[in-house]
Design an enzyme around this catalytic site. Structure first.
Site, short mmCIF file in Angstrom:
data_model
loop_
_atom_site.label_atom_id
_atom_site.label_comp_id
_atom_site.label_asym_id
_atom_site.label_seq_id
_atom_site.Cartn_x
_atom_site.Cartn_y
_atom_site.Cartn_z
CB CYS A 60 59.19 25.65 32.13
SG CYS A 60 57.45 25.92 31.78
CD GLU A 62 62.10 26.12 28.48
OE1 GLU A 62 61.73 26.05 27.30
OE2 GLU A 62 61.49 25.56 29.42
NE ARG A 88 58.65 15.05 24.20
CZ ARG A 88 58.46 16.14 24.91
NH1 ARG A 88 57.83 17.18 24.43
NH2 ARG A 88 58.92 16.20 26.15
CB CYS A 94 55.61 27.91 27.57
SG CYS A 94 56.16 28.48 29.19
CE1 TYR A 131 54.36 46.42 31.84
CE2 TYR A 131 55.20 44.28 32.50
CZ TYR A 131 54.87 45.58 32.81
OH TYR A 131 55.08 46.04 34.08
CD1 TRP A 133 57.75 44.00 36.40
CD2 TRP A 133 59.27 42.38 36.32
NE1 TRP A 133 58.12 43.72 37.69
CE2 TRP A 133 59.07 42.70 37.66
CE3 TRP A 133 60.20 41.38 36.00
CZ2 TRP A 133 59.73 42.09 38.71
CZ3 TRP A 133 60.87 40.75 37.05
CH2 TRP A 133 60.62 41.11 38.38
#
Length: 135
Positions: A60, A62, A88, A94, A131, A133
């Protein structure tokens, strides 16, 4: 419902960099989902990225922008935005990008589209109870 914070001039500058990046590097209107992204370091420097569309799920925009910032020595980032090709506008990250942002930059703000125009939220607002990490 998310409570979007108003954009700053720095946010608008970051959106414009992402827009220029995707406009200059788009794959066109042929159905390819091209995205540009830009991220700002704590020192104010900005880094852009473009996604590499691939049927296997290429990186992606990002993540490419994060890699660009890291390769340039930026370790602390303040804000990120993604913009879609063909006008757009601002798009939210995501799920994978949200998790990476939370893990590597838990204080980063994310610019999102909103009903009254773009605004920003802390990344934790996009993954409450996530979560965590630790790299």
């Amino acid at each position: 419902m998310l409570s979007l914070q108003p954009l700053t001039d720095d946010d608008r500058e970051l959106i414009e960099l992402a827009r220029r990046t995707v406009d200059a590097n788009t794959d066109g209107a042929d159905g390819v989902h091209t995205m540009g992204a830009a991220v700002r370091g704590v020192d104010g420097r900005m880094y852009a990225g473009i996604n590499l569309y691939h049927f296997t799920g290429g990186p992606c925009a990002e993540l490419v922008a994060l890699g660009h910032a890291r390769a340039s020595g930026a370790r602390e980032l303040t804000t990120i935005v993604a913009v879609g090709n063909e006008g757009r506008g601002v798009c939210g990250p995501c799920g994978r990008d949200r998790q990476v942002l939370l893990d590597y930059h838990p204080e980063i703000r994310v610019i999102l589209p909103g009903p009254d125009g773009p605004g920003s939220v802390p990344i934790i607002d996009l993954l409450p109870g996530a979560y965590r990490w630790s790299p």
